[in-house]
Scaffold this motif. Structure first.
Motif, PDB file in Angstrom:
ATOM      1  N   UNK A  38       0.858  -1.174   0.000  1.00  0.00           N
ATOM      2  CA  UNK A  38       0.000   0.000   0.000  1.00  0.00           C
ATOM      3  C   UNK A  38       0.900   1.231   0.000  1.00  0.00           C
ATOM      4  N   UNK A  39       0.369   2.352  -0.438  1.00  0.00           N
ATOM      5  CA  UNK A  39       1.137   3.603  -0.417  1.00  0.00           C
ATOM      6  C   UNK A  39       1.018   4.326   0.906  1.00  0.00           C
ATOM      7  N   UNK A  40      -0.190   4.418   1.423  1.00  0.00           N
ATOM      8  CA  UNK A  40      -0.444   5.222   2.613  1.00  0.00           C
ATOM      9  C   UNK A  40      -0.372   4.367   3.868  1.00  0.00           C
ATOM     10  N   UNK A  41       0.806   4.416   4.512  1.00  0.00           N
ATOM     11  CA  UNK A  41       1.025   3.642   5.726  1.00  0.00           C
ATOM     12  C   UNK A  41       1.740   4.506   6.748  1.00  0.00           C
TER      13      UNK A  41
ATOM     14  N   UNK B 139       6.907  -2.542 -10.489  1.00  0.00           N
ATOM     15  CA  UNK B 139       6.528  -3.451 -11.572  1.00  0.00           C
ATOM     16  C   UNK B 139       5.060  -3.306 -11.939  1.00  0.00           C
ATOM     17  N   UNK B 140       4.281  -2.618 -11.105  1.00  0.00           N
ATOM     18  CA  UNK B 140       2.873  -2.438 -11.401  1.00  0.00           C
ATOM     19  C   UNK B 140       2.185  -1.572 -10.374  1.00  0.00           C
ATOM     20  N   UNK B 141       1.043  -1.034 -10.784  1.00  0.00           N
ATOM     21  CA  UNK B 141       0.252  -0.143  -9.927  1.00  0.00           C
ATOM     22  C   UNK B 141      -1.198  -0.552 -10.105  1.00  0.00           C
ATOM     23  N   UNK B 142      -1.780  -1.156  -9.078  1.00  0.00           N
ATOM     24  CA  UNK B 142      -3.128  -1.695  -9.160  1.00  0.00           C
ATOM     25  C   UNK B 142      -4.032  -0.952  -8.179  1.00  0.00           C
ATOM     26  N   UNK B 143      -5.121  -0.413  -8.714  1.00  0.00           N
ATOM     27  CA  UNK B 143      -6.107   0.246  -7.855  1.00  0.00           C
ATOM     28  C   UNK B 143      -7.031  -0.801  -7.243  1.00  0.00           C
ATOM     29  N   UNK B 144      -7.286  -0.658  -5.940  1.00  0.00           N
ATOM     30  CA  UNK B 144      -8.207  -1.562  -5.256  1.00  0.00           C
ATOM     31  C   UNK B 144      -9.632  -1.125  -5.584  1.00  0.00           C
ATOM     32  N   UNK B 145     -10.388  -1.973  -6.255  1.00  0.00           N
ATOM     33  CA  UNK B 145     -11.789  -1.612  -6.535  1.00  0.00           C
ATOM     34  C   UNK B 145     -12.641  -1.756  -5.270  1.00  0.00           C
ATOM     35  N   UNK B 146     -13.780  -1.107  -5.271  1.00  0.00           N
ATOM     36  CA  UNK B 146     -14.673  -1.158  -4.112  1.00  0.00           C
ATOM     37  C   UNK B 146     -15.394  -2.501  -3.998  1.00  0.00           C
ATOM     38  N   UNK B 147     -15.823  -3.060  -5.121  1.00  0.00           N
ATOM     39  CA  UNK B 147     -16.566  -4.320  -5.095  1.00  0.00           C
ATOM     40  C   UNK B 147     -15.611  -5.499  -4.867  1.00  0.00           C
ATOM     41  N   UNK B 148     -16.009  -6.383  -3.958  1.00  0.00           N
ATOM     42  CA  UNK B 148     -15.178  -7.539  -3.629  1.00  0.00           C
ATOM     43  C   UNK B 148     -14.913  -8.424  -4.847  1.00  0.00           C
ATOM     44  N   UNK B 149     -15.915  -8.619  -5.680  1.00  0.00           N
ATOM     45  CA  UNK B 149     -15.761  -9.464  -6.869  1.00  0.00           C
ATOM     46  C   UNK B 149     -14.712  -8.885  -7.817  1.00  0.00           C
ATOM     47  N   UNK B 150     -14.721  -7.566  -7.977  1.00  0.00           N
ATOM     48  CA  UNK B 150     -13.720  -6.913  -8.827  1.00  0.00           C
ATOM     49  C   UNK B 150     -12.323  -7.020  -8.214  1.00  0.00           C
TER      50      UNK B 150
ATOM     51  N   UNK C 214       7.942  -5.174  -7.317  1.00  0.00           N
ATOM     52  CA  UNK C 214       7.113  -4.515  -6.309  1.00  0.00           C
ATOM     53  C   UNK C 214       5.888  -3.922  -6.997  1.00  0.00           C
ATOM     54  N   UNK C 215       4.728  -4.312  -6.495  1.00  0.00           N
ATOM     55  CA  UNK C 215       3.473  -3.884  -7.091  1.00  0.00           C
ATOM     56  C   UNK C 215       2.688  -3.090  -6.053  1.00  0.00           C
ATOM     57  N   UNK C 216       2.299  -1.891  -6.427  1.00  0.00           N
ATOM     58  CA  UNK C 216       1.492  -1.060  -5.552  1.00  0.00           C
ATOM     59  C   UNK C 216       0.051  -1.544  -5.622  1.00  0.00           C
ATOM     60  N   UNK C 217      -0.554  -1.725  -4.462  1.00  0.00           N
ATOM     61  CA  UNK C 217      -1.956  -2.135  -4.340  1.00  0.00           C
ATOM     62  C   UNK C 217      -2.610  -1.075  -3.463  1.00  0.00           C
ATOM     63  N   UNK C 218      -3.310  -0.137  -4.074  1.00  0.00           N
ATOM     64  CA  UNK C 218      -3.745   1.061  -3.362  1.00  0.00           C
ATOM     65  C   UNK C 218      -5.105   1.562  -3.819  1.00  0.00           C
ATOM     66  N   UNK C 219      -5.645   2.486  -3.039  1.00  0.00           N
ATOM     67  CA  UNK C 219      -6.878   3.182  -3.426  1.00  0.00           C
ATOM     68  C   UNK C 219      -6.551   4.518  -4.084  1.00  0.00           C
ATOM     69  N   UNK C 220      -5.289   4.904  -4.098  1.00  0.00           N
ATOM     70  CA  UNK C 220      -4.900   6.213  -4.634  1.00  0.00           C
ATOM     71  C   UNK C 220      -4.794   6.196  -6.154  1.00  0.00           C
ATOM     72  N   UNK C 221      -5.688   6.929  -6.792  1.00  0.00           N
ATOM     73  CA  UNK C 221      -5.620   7.098  -8.234  1.00  0.00           C
ATOM     74  C   UNK C 221      -4.888   8.381  -8.606  1.00  0.00           C
ATOM     75  N   UNK C 222      -4.186   8.956  -7.644  1.00  0.00           N
ATOM     76  CA  UNK C 222      -3.470  10.209  -7.843  1.00  0.00           C
ATOM     77  C   UNK C 222      -2.358  10.027  -8.876  1.00  0.00           C
ATOM     78  N   UNK C 223      -2.390  10.813  -9.933  1.00  0.00           N
ATOM     79  CA  UNK C 223      -1.410  10.704 -11.019  1.00  0.00           C
ATOM     80  C   UNK C 223       0.016  10.959 -10.523  1.00  0.00           C
ATOM     81  N   UNK C 224       0.171  11.865  -9.569  1.00  0.00           N
ATOM     82  CA  UNK C 224       1.494  12.156  -9.008  1.00  0.00           C
ATOM     83  C   UNK C 224       2.066  10.913  -8.298  1.00  0.00           C
ATOM     84  N   UNK C 225       1.219  10.241  -7.508  1.00  0.00           N
ATOM     85  CA  UNK C 225       1.640   9.004  -6.844  1.00  0.00           C
ATOM     86  C   UNK C 225       2.063   7.960  -7.876  1.00  0.00           C
TER      87      UNK C 225
END
Length: 137
Positions: free
Chosen positions: A59-62, A106-117, A85-96
């Motif tokens: 996560x980014x924000x810790x 190696x990757x930047x993955x946004x955590x979706x709100x829906x569990x299935x997603x 190292x893959x970021x798994x975060x809720x931050x869609x901030x372009x600067x981040x």
């Protein structure tokens, strides 16, 4: 044939850790999950070097040491800098996003709100890294 991964999960939110572990169990993956609650704890785990993770999900924000600070330390280590190292975060901030890629993620993955997603994204992510040739293998 996919291989079993040693995954270092760096996440301070206990609910997110439980959710990730639930997905692993639901998907019947045999990956070994090593948990750290912040960047400082992750660095202590990595110093031991008994188990070098195949990939790091963070996560980014810790607290204490955020994800970007952790990455800068990780990428300065001659051995550990090659761990994907893959970021798994809720931050869609372009600067981040840009700062993380500049650091060598190696990757930047946004955590979706829906569990299935969320389950589908984690499945794709782990399936991809399970077929890669990794330096720790």
């Amino acid at each position: 044939m996919t291989k079993t991964l040693n995954i270092l999960l760096i996440e301070d939110d206990a609910i997110e850790v439980m959710k990730f572990n639930r997905v692993i169990k639901t998907l019947s993956y045999n990956h070994k999950i090593i948990e750290a609650h912040n960047g400082e704890e992750a660095l202590e785990i990595l110093k031991i070097k008994e188990i070098i993770p195949d990939i790091i999900l963070l996560d980014l924000n810790m607290p204490k040491l955020n994800g970007l600070e952790f990455l800068k330390i990780l990428k300065s280590d001659a051995t550990l800098k090659y761990i994907p190292s893959i970021i798994l975060t809720t931050s869609g901030n372009q600067k981040d996003l840009l700062e993380c890629y500049k650091t060598g993620i190696a990757g930047y993955v946004l955590k979706p709100l829906k569990y299935e997603d969320y389950t589908e994204r984690i499945k794709k992510l782990l399936d991809y890294w399970s077929i890669n040739e990794l330096t720790s293998q």
